[in-house]
Write an enzyme that holds these catalytic residues in place. Structure first.
Site, PDB file in Angstrom:
ATOM      1  N   SER A  17      65.865  47.025  34.519  1.00 25.45           N
ATOM      2  CA  SER A  17      66.042  48.271  33.757  1.00 25.45           C
ATOM      3  C   SER A  17      66.856  49.305  34.509  1.00 25.45           C
ATOM      4  O   SER A  17      66.503  49.686  35.619  1.00 25.45           O
ATOM      5  CB  SER A  17      64.687  48.938  33.503  1.00 25.45           C
ATOM      6  OG  SER A  17      63.995  48.314  32.497  1.00 25.45           O
ATOM      7  N   HIS A  38      69.415  47.457  28.863  1.00 29.10           N
ATOM      8  CA  HIS A  38      69.645  46.054  29.203  1.00 29.10           C
ATOM      9  C   HIS A  38      70.874  45.563  28.444  1.00 29.10           C
ATOM     10  O   HIS A  38      70.817  45.364  27.239  1.00 29.10           O
ATOM     11  CB  HIS A  38      68.444  45.185  28.812  1.00 29.10           C
ATOM     12  CG  HIS A  38      67.233  45.431  29.633  1.00 29.10           C
ATOM     13  ND1 HIS A  38      66.952  44.730  30.778  1.00 29.10           N
ATOM     14  CD2 HIS A  38      66.237  46.317  29.489  1.00 29.10           C
ATOM     15  CE1 HIS A  38      65.829  45.171  31.301  1.00 29.10           C
ATOM     16  NE2 HIS A  38      65.367  46.140  30.541  1.00 29.10           N
ATOM     17  N   HIS A  40      62.519  39.683  27.948  1.00 31.14           N
ATOM     18  CA  HIS A  40      61.131  39.957  28.312  1.00 31.14           C
ATOM     19  C   HIS A  40      60.184  39.328  27.306  1.00 31.14           C
ATOM     20  O   HIS A  40      60.511  39.197  26.124  1.00 31.14           O
ATOM     21  CB  HIS A  40      60.874  41.472  28.323  1.00 31.14           C
ATOM     22  CG  HIS A  40      61.781  42.230  29.229  1.00 31.14           C
ATOM     23  ND1 HIS A  40      63.047  42.602  28.849  1.00 31.14           N
ATOM     24  CD2 HIS A  40      61.604  42.679  30.499  1.00 31.14           C
ATOM     25  CE1 HIS A  40      63.614  43.258  29.854  1.00 31.14           C
ATOM     26  NE2 HIS A  40      62.767  43.314  30.869  1.00 31.14           N
ATOM     27  N   TYR A  66      57.627  40.766  26.140  1.00 26.79           N
ATOM     28  CA  TYR A  66      57.198  41.769  25.151  1.00 26.79           C
ATOM     29  C   TYR A  66      58.167  41.897  23.984  1.00 26.79           C
ATOM     30  O   TYR A  66      57.851  42.506  22.971  1.00 26.79           O
ATOM     31  CB  TYR A  66      56.961  43.140  25.807  1.00 26.79           C
ATOM     32  CG  TYR A  66      58.168  43.781  26.447  1.00 26.79           C
ATOM     33  CD1 TYR A  66      59.203  44.303  25.680  1.00 26.79           C
ATOM     34  CD2 TYR A  66      58.259  43.877  27.823  1.00 26.79           C
ATOM     35  CE1 TYR A  66      60.308  44.893  26.273  1.00 26.79           C
ATOM     36  CE2 TYR A  66      59.351  44.463  28.436  1.00 26.79           C
ATOM     37  CZ  TYR A  66      60.376  44.968  27.651  1.00 26.79           C
ATOM     38  OH  TYR A  66      61.464  45.546  28.237  1.00 26.79           O
ATOM     39  N   GLU A  67      59.380  41.354  24.139  1.00 27.40           N
ATOM     40  CA  GLU A  67      60.342  41.402  23.031  1.00 27.40           C
ATOM     41  C   GLU A  67      59.988  40.379  21.946  1.00 27.40           C
ATOM     42  O   GLU A  67      60.618  40.362  20.892  1.00 27.40           O
ATOM     43  CB  GLU A  67      61.759  41.139  23.549  1.00 27.40           C
ATOM     44  CG  GLU A  67      62.267  42.234  24.460  1.00 27.40           C
ATOM     45  CD  GLU A  67      63.626  41.889  25.055  1.00 27.40           C
ATOM     46  OE1 GLU A  67      64.630  42.048  24.351  1.00 27.40           O
ATOM     47  OE2 GLU A  67      63.673  41.435  26.214  1.00 27.40           O
ATOM     48  N   ALA A  70      62.422  47.387  37.651  1.00 29.59           N
ATOM     49  CA  ALA A  70      61.851  48.722  37.741  1.00 29.59           C
ATOM     50  C   ALA A  70      60.338  48.557  37.635  1.00 29.59           C
ATOM     51  O   ALA A  70      59.868  47.726  36.859  1.00 29.59           O
ATOM     52  CB  ALA A  70      62.368  49.592  36.600  1.00 29.59           C
ATOM     53  N   MET A  91      56.803  44.753  33.832  1.00 27.78           N
ATOM     54  CA  MET A  91      56.736  43.866  32.666  1.00 27.78           C
ATOM     55  C   MET A  91      57.738  42.711  32.733  1.00 27.78           C
ATOM     56  O   MET A  91      58.172  42.202  31.705  1.00 27.78           O
ATOM     57  CB  MET A  91      56.987  44.672  31.390  1.00 27.78           C
ATOM     58  CG  MET A  91      56.040  45.849  31.202  1.00 27.78           C
ATOM     59  SD  MET A  91      56.471  46.814  29.747  1.00 27.78           S
ATOM     60  CE  MET A  91      55.535  48.319  30.030  1.00 27.78           C
ATOM     61  N   SER A  92      58.106  42.324  33.950  1.00 27.70           N
ATOM     62  CA  SER A  92      59.142  41.273  34.050  1.00 27.70           C
ATOM     63  C   SER A  92      58.962  40.458  35.324  1.00 27.70           C
ATOM     64  O   SER A  92      57.887  40.448  35.924  1.00 27.70           O
ATOM     65  CB  SER A  92      60.526  41.925  34.046  1.00 27.70           C
ATOM     66  OG  SER A  92      60.710  42.695  35.220  1.00 27.70           O
ATOM     67  N   ASN A 139      58.402  55.300  38.839  1.00 28.14           N
ATOM     68  CA  ASN A 139      57.405  56.271  38.359  1.00 28.14           C
ATOM     69  C   ASN A 139      56.063  55.978  39.021  1.00 28.14           C
ATOM     70  O   ASN A 139      55.847  54.873  39.530  1.00 28.14           O
ATOM     71  CB  ASN A 139      57.247  56.150  36.829  1.00 28.14           C
ATOM     72  CG  ASN A 139      56.893  54.738  36.405  1.00 28.14           C
ATOM     73  OD1 ASN A 139      57.768  53.864  36.313  1.00 28.14           O
ATOM     74  ND2 ASN A 139      55.620  54.497  36.185  1.00 28.14           N
ATOM     75  N   HIS A 194      60.106  55.883  29.106  1.00 30.07           N
ATOM     76  CA  HIS A 194      61.153  54.951  29.535  1.00 30.07           C
ATOM     77  C   HIS A 194      62.371  55.693  30.107  1.00 30.07           C
ATOM     78  O   HIS A 194      63.004  55.224  31.043  1.00 30.07           O
ATOM     79  CB  HIS A 194      61.550  54.074  28.344  1.00 30.07           C
ATOM     80  CG  HIS A 194      62.548  53.000  28.666  1.00 30.07           C
ATOM     81  ND1 HIS A 194      62.337  52.062  29.663  1.00 30.07           N
ATOM     82  CD2 HIS A 194      63.759  52.710  28.137  1.00 30.07           C
ATOM     83  CE1 HIS A 194      63.382  51.247  29.720  1.00 30.07           C
ATOM     84  NE2 HIS A 194      64.255  51.618  28.813  1.00 30.07           N
TER      85      HIS A 194
HETATM   86  N1  HPA Z   1      54.367  50.019  34.108  1.00 33.64           N
HETATM   87  C1  HPA Z   1      54.908  48.882  33.628  1.00 33.64           C
HETATM   88  N2  HPA Z   1      56.191  48.615  33.697  1.00 33.64           N
HETATM   89  C2  HPA Z   1      56.989  49.528  34.279  1.00 33.64           C
HETATM   90  C3  HPA Z   1      56.508  50.723  34.787  1.00 33.64           C
HETATM   91  C4  HPA Z   1      55.107  50.984  34.707  1.00 33.64           C
HETATM   92  O1  HPA Z   1      54.592  52.019  35.133  1.00 33.64           O
HETATM   93  N3  HPA Z   1      57.564  51.403  35.300  1.00 33.64           N
HETATM   94  C5  HPA Z   1      58.663  50.637  35.093  1.00 33.64           C
HETATM   95  N4  HPA Z   1      58.324  49.495  34.477  1.00 33.64           N
END
Ligand code: HPA
Length: 276
Positions: free
Chosen positions: A34, A65, A87, A89-90, A117, A214-215, A238, A250
């Site tokens: 990301s 992406h 991903h 989740y997609e 990320a 998530m990856s 974050n 995001h």
């Molecule tokens: N959680 C899940 N996926 C992420 C996060 C998070 O805090 N930050 C970037 N991708």
């Protein structure tokens, strides 16, 4: 998309299409996470294939992406950038999520540098931290290897050291020489697409996770099955849920990704240069 729609024949067809115009064998494949996709612009003598032109390549649907496979020279090596990770989740099946890794392996890549990320859980994993992934926790319990074992690797591949310890040591030393601060940590994979709850993050902390995302984990499992050497690098974008007053968005992930891009690029350059 049914599982059977992404087959070894799709991988062969995509390889054949690429080989019509691109003869280079990439030494290293880099998965760009990301907000990190811009790194592919640094490739010299670049040749880009939009992923929608490649047979079998699943469609990416996430902002930030871009779907391209970019071949080029980077720090004196032939590499391929995977810009357009897919991903779970997609809604893609696991075998589609790992299609890009199977493709670059079939193209000859034997090293995989995976970036992502991630949210920081460890108190020292603050936004802007670059973290080498030393291990992972697969909290989805999904595997890209479920189903018939048809791709030539072991049925029960070892996962006791998925992230190449020697490569990680070299990368860390390279970072140090460049004056780039890094950390090491354990990455926990959740399916998403919702961010975690505060209680989940507290639970993950107790489980030993330093960062959450998530990856990455499916690609790494696939790459290890195929015998590739893997280096994992998280950009902490974050504080994980509940560790800071602000809710997760995001856009912040993308913004911090952009802020750290310079340091990340320098680090990735030295890692590829010294991949040996
Ligand atoms: N959680 C899940 N996926 C992420 C996060 C998070 O805090 N930050 C970037 N991708």
């Amino acid at each position: 998309m049914p599982e059977t729609s992404v087959t070894a024949a799709d991988v062969r067809a995509a390889v054949a299409m690429i080989r019509e115009t691109e003869p280079r064998v990439p030494e290293v494949a880099l998965v760009l996470g990301s907000g990190l996709g811009a790194l592919a612009e640094a490739a010299e003598d670049a040749r880009a294939f939009p992923t929608e032109d490649l047979p079998g390549y699943p469609r990416s649907t996430v902002a930030g992406h871009r779907g391209r496979l970019v071949f080029g020279r980077f720090e004196g090596r032939d590499v391929v950038f995977i810009q357009g990770r897919v991903h779970l989740y997609e809604g893609h099946p696991m075998r589609a999520v790992t299609f890009p890794v199977r493709l670059v392996h079939a193209l000859g890549a034997r090293r995989l540098l995976v970036t992502n990320a991630a949210g920081g859980i460890h108190p020292l994993c603050v936004p802007g931290t670059l973290m080498f992934i030393t291990d992972h926790i697969n909290f989805t319990f999904a595997s890209p290897l479920a189903g018939p074992n048809t791709d030539g690797g072991p049925r029960f591949p070892d996962m006791s050291a998925p992230y190449d310890p020697a490569w990680t040591d070299r990368a860390e030393a390279a970072a140090l020489r460049q004056g780039i601060a890094t950390r090491r940590g354990v990455y926990l994979w959740t399916r998403g697409p919702s961010y975690e709850t505060k209680a989940e993050i507290q639970a993950f902390k107790k489980l030993g996770a330093d960062a959450v995302g998530m990856s990455t984990v499916p690609e790494v499992i696939q790459a290890r099955y195929l015998g590739m050497r893997v280096l994992g690098l998280s950009t902490i974008t974050n504080y994980a849920a509940g560790l800071h007053a602000d809710p997760l968005v995001h856009e912040d992930v993308l913004r911090v990704g952009r802020l750290i891009r310079g340091a990340l690029e320098r680090l990735v350059r030295s890692v590829v240069r010294e991949a040996a």
